[in-house]
Design a protein around this motif. Sequence first.
Motif, PDB file in Angstrom:
ATOM      1  N   ASP A   2       0.820  -1.215   0.000  1.00 11.66           N
ATOM      2  CA  ASP A   2       0.000   0.000   0.000  1.00 11.66           C
ATOM      3  C   ASP A   2       0.854   1.266   0.000  1.00 11.66           C
ATOM      4  O   ASP A   2       0.350   2.355   0.248  1.00 11.66           O
ATOM      5  CB  ASP A   2      -0.939   0.012   1.215  1.00 11.66           C
ATOM      6  N   SER A  33       2.226   6.776  -7.002  1.00  8.47           N
ATOM      7  CA  SER A  33       1.759   6.956  -8.376  1.00  8.47           C
ATOM      8  C   SER A  33       2.796   7.731  -9.183  1.00  8.47           C
ATOM      9  O   SER A  33       3.243   8.795  -8.764  1.00  8.47           O
ATOM     10  CB  SER A  33       0.431   7.714  -8.390  1.00  8.47           C
ATOM     11  N   THR A  73      -0.127   7.744  -3.015  1.00  4.77           N
ATOM     12  CA  THR A  73      -0.055   6.289  -3.134  1.00  4.77           C
ATOM     13  C   THR A  73      -1.238   5.779  -3.943  1.00  4.77           C
ATOM     14  O   THR A  73      -2.277   6.435  -4.051  1.00  4.77           O
ATOM     15  CB  THR A  73      -0.065   5.624  -1.744  1.00  4.77           C
ATOM     16  N   LEU A  74      -1.047   4.607  -4.519  1.00  2.00           N
ATOM     17  CA  LEU A  74      -2.123   4.012  -5.306  1.00  2.00           C
ATOM     18  C   LEU A  74      -3.271   3.609  -4.388  1.00  2.00           C
ATOM     19  O   LEU A  74      -3.047   3.194  -3.241  1.00  2.00           O
ATOM     20  CB  LEU A  74      -1.601   2.781  -6.046  1.00  2.00           C
ATOM     21  N   ALA A  82      -6.436  -0.449  -6.811  1.00  2.67           N
ATOM     22  CA  ALA A  82      -5.549  -0.509  -7.976  1.00  2.67           C
ATOM     23  C   ALA A  82      -5.367  -1.950  -8.446  1.00  2.67           C
ATOM     24  O   ALA A  82      -5.172  -2.864  -7.647  1.00  2.67           O
ATOM     25  CB  ALA A  82      -4.200   0.106  -7.638  1.00  2.67           C
ATOM     26  N   CYS A 141      -1.834  -2.055 -12.745  1.00  2.00           N
ATOM     27  CA  CYS A 141      -1.554  -0.700 -12.286  1.00  2.00           C
ATOM     28  C   CYS A 141      -0.370  -0.697 -11.322  1.00  2.00           C
ATOM     29  O   CYS A 141       0.533   0.141 -11.417  1.00  2.00           O
ATOM     30  CB  CYS A 141      -2.799  -0.111 -11.627  1.00  2.00           C
ATOM     31  N   ARG A 142      -0.337  -1.622 -10.393  1.00  4.53           N
ATOM     32  CA  ARG A 142       0.740  -1.684  -9.407  1.00  4.53           C
ATOM     33  C   ARG A 142       2.088  -1.980 -10.076  1.00  4.53           C
ATOM     34  O   ARG A 142       3.103  -1.372  -9.761  1.00  4.53           O
ATOM     35  CB  ARG A 142       0.424  -2.751  -8.353  1.00  4.53           C
ATOM     36  N   HIS A 177       3.276   1.278 -12.116  1.00  7.63           N
ATOM     37  CA  HIS A 177       3.795   2.393 -11.317  1.00  7.63           C
ATOM     38  C   HIS A 177       5.044   2.000 -10.531  1.00  7.63           C
ATOM     39  O   HIS A 177       5.918   2.846 -10.301  1.00  7.63           O
ATOM     40  CB  HIS A 177       2.710   2.903 -10.371  1.00  7.63           C
ATOM     41  N   HIS A 178       5.153   0.737 -10.140  1.00  3.84           N
ATOM     42  CA  HIS A 178       6.303   0.306  -9.346  1.00  3.84           C
ATOM     43  C   HIS A 178       7.525   0.006 -10.213  1.00  3.84           C
ATOM     44  O   HIS A 178       8.639   0.453  -9.909  1.00  3.84           O
ATOM     45  CB  HIS A 178       5.941  -0.933  -8.533  1.00  3.84           C
ATOM     46  N   SER A 233      -7.341   2.328 -16.158  1.00  9.99           N
ATOM     47  CA  SER A 233      -6.926   1.505 -15.022  1.00  9.99           C
ATOM     48  C   SER A 233      -5.572   1.916 -14.469  1.00  9.99           C
ATOM     49  O   SER A 233      -5.240   1.630 -13.316  1.00  9.99           O
ATOM     50  CB  SER A 233      -6.878   0.024 -15.429  1.00  9.99           C
ATOM     51  N   GLY A 291      -4.720   5.012 -14.092  1.00  6.56           N
ATOM     52  CA  GLY A 291      -4.903   6.244 -13.341  1.00  6.56           C
ATOM     53  C   GLY A 291      -5.047   7.499 -14.176  1.00  6.56           C
ATOM     54  O   GLY A 291      -5.102   8.603 -13.625  1.00  6.56           O
TER      55      GLY A 291
END
Length: 372
Positions: A47, A51, A60-61, A65, A69-70, A73-74, A193, A195
Amino acid sequence: MKPSSQTSSPPNISENPNNHQEVLNTIRSKTKDILSSLSSSSLLTDDSIISWLEPTDNATLPPSATDHCRNFHHNGFLHLPQFCIDREILAMKAQMEELVDEQWHPGAKTTASFRTDEGQIKAQGNNDYFLDSAARIHFFAEVDALDDDGCLKEEYKIDKLTALNKSGHGLHVTPGAFHSYATSDKICSLVESLGYVDPVIPQSMYIFKQARIGGVVTSHQDSTFLYTTPRQTCLGLWLALDDATLENGCLWVRPKSHREPLRRRFSRNDAYFTLKDPDAPKMIMESLPHDNDVPWDGGIPKQDEEGSRHEAMVLWDAGFVPIECRAGDLVVFPGTLDHLSLANKSGGARHTFQLHLVEGPGAGVVWEGSNW
């Protein structure tokens, strides 16, 4: 600050410089391990992922998400297998063949080429044909398909499509397969999805990566050419229309490098457009302040002094990993991700269709007026 890489210490790969295929197979094996670790299950419950679209706010996402998406962004990229089916791929290729046949007539005069090396500014920075291509469909040949006078070599006149480096940059606004794909529900759903609030497509292009003459695409960040304020929001959608492999010049990405600042910017030259200096170049490549040590920016990681290392090993040791794709796979990445591709030395072309999106005014983002 050192550039981001796939791990803090790249796995050691024993290299036999006399065995090209052994090196490639070893890199394939190690890449599989790297990609697996980057997509670990811990991401699904993390968590604290920030973003990429709102880095200054340390946003934070949300808990809702998606896995995609995770990962985006990661790690700074997504590889989505079988995003398009054969029918869509064939339709895009057929439309391109039709466009080339009907609209590209290189003739005997100097033909526009496209390059990403040290000759980029000379080739594109003063070329009205390139600068006027943003909302149109223009064609650019491979440098090695042209003779010393800049004309198409005889061997390419019979099948002129095999001489092309790229076509762009308004394919998505032309009715047909490219427009249908760019405006499809699956593209809209994917972008949402990740963002994006008010996505806009400023450009699209078809890359041919021709057999034997498809040249290197040097290390770059797409936001260099697609700059937005107050933050960078460019999104690249790289669709493989052929299998993309280590042998034919697949995409290489440097995981997590999307968190590095933008290093360069390709923009309109005030000396030409404002001060009206007719001798000044129309476009310039401006270096931006940053604290990242990326000596290969605008080029490719250099060989050692002996120059004996396999070119794929040199990229690996700089933190890049290859993303091999089957036709129909999609690679998605932010505009600050460091990426490149090597030359196509195989006997077959490696076509791709690429969309670039940015956030629009509905998200408080402005397309920079000095973009080309």
